[in-house]
Write an enzyme that holds these catalytic residues in place. Structure first.
Site, PDB file in Angstrom:
ATOM      1  N   PHE A 285     -12.168   0.150  11.238  1.00 61.03           N
ATOM      2  CA  PHE A 285     -12.185   0.068   9.874  1.00 61.03           C
ATOM      3  C   PHE A 285     -13.529   0.171   9.216  1.00 61.03           C
ATOM      4  CE2 PHE A 285      -7.996  -2.634   9.597  1.00 61.03           C
ATOM      5  CZ  PHE A 285      -7.266  -1.547  10.164  1.00 61.03           C
TER       6      PHE A 285
ATOM      7  N   GLN B 292     -10.598  -3.286  16.233  1.00 65.77           N
ATOM      8  CA  GLN B 292      -9.845  -2.653  15.001  1.00 65.77           C
ATOM      9  C   GLN B 292     -10.878  -2.726  13.587  1.00 65.77           C
ATOM     10  OE1 GLN B 292      -7.102  -5.510  13.103  1.00 65.77           O
ATOM     11  NE2 GLN B 292      -5.590  -3.857  13.284  1.00 65.77           N
TER      12      GLN B 292
ATOM     13  N   ALA C  47      -9.289   9.241  -9.204  1.00 62.62           N
ATOM     14  CA  ALA C  47      -8.387   7.932  -9.620  1.00 62.62           C
ATOM     15  C   ALA C  47      -8.503   7.884 -11.201  1.00 62.62           C
ATOM     16  CB  ALA C  47      -8.618   6.682  -8.949  1.00 62.62           C
TER      17      ALA C  47
ATOM     18  N   HIS D 245       0.911   0.200  -4.850  1.00 59.16           N
ATOM     19  CA  HIS D 245      -0.346   0.937  -4.935  1.00 59.16           C
ATOM     20  C   HIS D 245       0.372   2.615  -5.093  1.00 59.16           C
ATOM     21  CE1 HIS D 245      -3.013  -1.679  -2.090  1.00 59.16           C
ATOM     22  NE2 HIS D 245      -2.059  -2.438  -2.903  1.00 59.16           N
TER      23      HIS D 245
ATOM     24  N   THR E  52       0.853  -1.148   0.105  1.00 55.30           N
ATOM     25  CA  THR E  52       0.003   0.021  -0.144  1.00 55.30           C
ATOM     26  C   THR E  52       0.880   1.155  -0.001  1.00 55.30           C
ATOM     27  OG1 THR E  52      -0.148   0.064   2.253  1.00 55.30           O
ATOM     28  CG2 THR E  52      -1.920  -1.354   1.283  1.00 55.30           C
ATOM     29  N   TYR E  53       0.192   2.352  -0.291  1.00 54.42           N
ATOM     30  CA  TYR E  53       0.763   3.913  -0.191  1.00 54.42           C
ATOM     31  C   TYR E  53       0.318   4.297   0.860  1.00 54.42           C
ATOM     32  CZ  TYR E  53       2.911   7.278  -3.334  1.00 54.42           C
ATOM     33  OH  TYR E  53       3.617   8.351  -3.744  1.00 54.42           O
TER      34      TYR E  53
ATOM     35  N   HIS F 138      -8.141 -11.389  -2.814  1.00 53.43           N
ATOM     36  CA  HIS F 138      -7.187 -10.539  -2.430  1.00 53.43           C
ATOM     37  C   HIS F 138      -7.276 -10.497  -1.069  1.00 53.43           C
ATOM     38  CE1 HIS F 138      -4.391  -7.087  -2.713  1.00 53.43           C
ATOM     39  NE2 HIS F 138      -4.932  -6.464  -2.168  1.00 53.43           N
TER      40      HIS F 138
END
Ligand code: FAD
Length: 296
Positions: free
Chosen positions: A220, A216, A128, A78, A49-50, A270
């Protein structure tokens, strides 16, 4: 190898793992230990990830390069629009290309926590789709993934409008989609049907996160707008306080989801690993043994 080729040549589903760049050297060592533990399961690719706000761009490039060249695993970087001008994005893409990275997940990214609405950077992009158009208009030859949201993106006014935007993003040059996490497969099945009716034909890979921690996952899902089905929530609450019991509930639920998705013809799974191996390893090892896609 390009992920679109993995998806089109597939004999078995495409299984992939997502990791995030750790903040410390010890975290990075632990991440590579996790990847080593998952490696025997032969993932089709792993992604990095970024960081929020574009905070880990150097690390993302460094990690995908190391994963691809030192570990010999296919890797996807990413990349988000947040906080980057076109020149900065071009420079990252050039570095990825020079490092032999062939796959990029093109994302908008989330606004920083103290900024409620996404504001494009000067000379940067708002969506995006614009990043995808930019990559396609320059001389890059990446296989491009995009994100999609079975329950709708949190900022979208409704599911249909979100699908209009997704359709534009795919038309700009996305090769495949990876979904946001979800805990009820019906959201995914219904989303895929609506996407197909809109003429979105690219493969759509479901994203699965095995729950390992109740607070958590509550955090999320609140952030991304996904639903925790009441029976799952109930089981997790009953197990809360016993980390092994919570993990077991999370594994059982995710395994059940994966079986159903693969039987319904999903092109792969994924896994959002959160840089941990045990839950993903248990689930994927079981799936490889059962091969539920053969009964579809
Ligand atoms: P977009 O596709 O641009 O959509 C964002 C919103 O804009 C949607 O509500 C959409 O409906 C709307 N929209 C699009 N086009 C238009 C238009 N023309 N007019 C009006 N509205 C429009 N975040 C990170 O920071 N780093 C990561 O590494 C990362 N990895 C992710 C991986 C996956 C698989 C997923 C599902 C998400 C990931 N995210 C990551 C989170 C993602 O950045 C956020 O969900 C972000 O809010 C949206 O990104 P996007 O690429 O889906 O944006």
């Amino acid at each position: 190898m390009r992920i679109r080729d993995l998806l089109s040549n597939q004999q078995t589903p495409v299984f992939s793992f997502e990791f995030f760049p750790p903040k410390t050297a010890a975290g990075e060592e632990a991440l590579f230990a996790t990847i080593e533990q998952l490696r025997p399961l032969r993932p089709s690719f792993v992604s990095v990830t970024y960081g929020a706000g574009g905070s880990t761009r150097e690390k993302t490039v460094e990690l995908v390069t190391r994963i691809k060249h030192d570990l010999g695993l296919e890797a996807m970087a990413h990349l988000t629009c947040v906080g980057s001008s076109r020149a900065q994005l071009r420079s990252i893409l050039e570095r990825l290309q020079a490092s032999g990275i062939e796959n990029v997940l093109a994302l908008r990214g989330d606004p920083p926590r103290d900024q409620p609405r996404f504001e494009p950077p000067p000379d940067g992009f708002r969506y995006a789709r614009e990043l995808v158009q930019f990559i396609r208009s320059e001389s890059f030859d990446f296989c491009l993934g995009g994100a999609c949201y079975p329950e709708g993106h949190i900022e979208a006014p409704d599911l249909e409008t979100d699908l209009d935007h997704l359709s534009e993003k795919v038309a700009a040059g996305v090769d495949f989609l990876i979904s946001q996490l979800f805990f009820d497969n019906e959201f995914f099945y219904s989303f895929v049907s609506r996407a197909r009716r809109r003429g979105i034909t690219v493969p759509i890979i479901p994203g699965i996160m095995p729950v390992t921690n109740l607070s958590q996952i509550e955090r999320f899902t609140q952030m991304c707008g996904a639903t925790i089905p009441a029976p799952l929530h109930h089981r997790l609450r009953a197990a809360d306080g016993d980390p092994n019991a919570v993990r077991q509930v999370g594994i059982e639920h995710a395994l059940q989801q994966c079986r159903g998705l693969l039987q319904h013809g999903a092109p792969g799974i994924h896994f959002y690993t959160l840089n941990q191996s045990p839950a993903t390893r248990a689930i994927l090892a079981q799936l490889l043994e059962e091969e539920p896609w053969r009964s579809s």
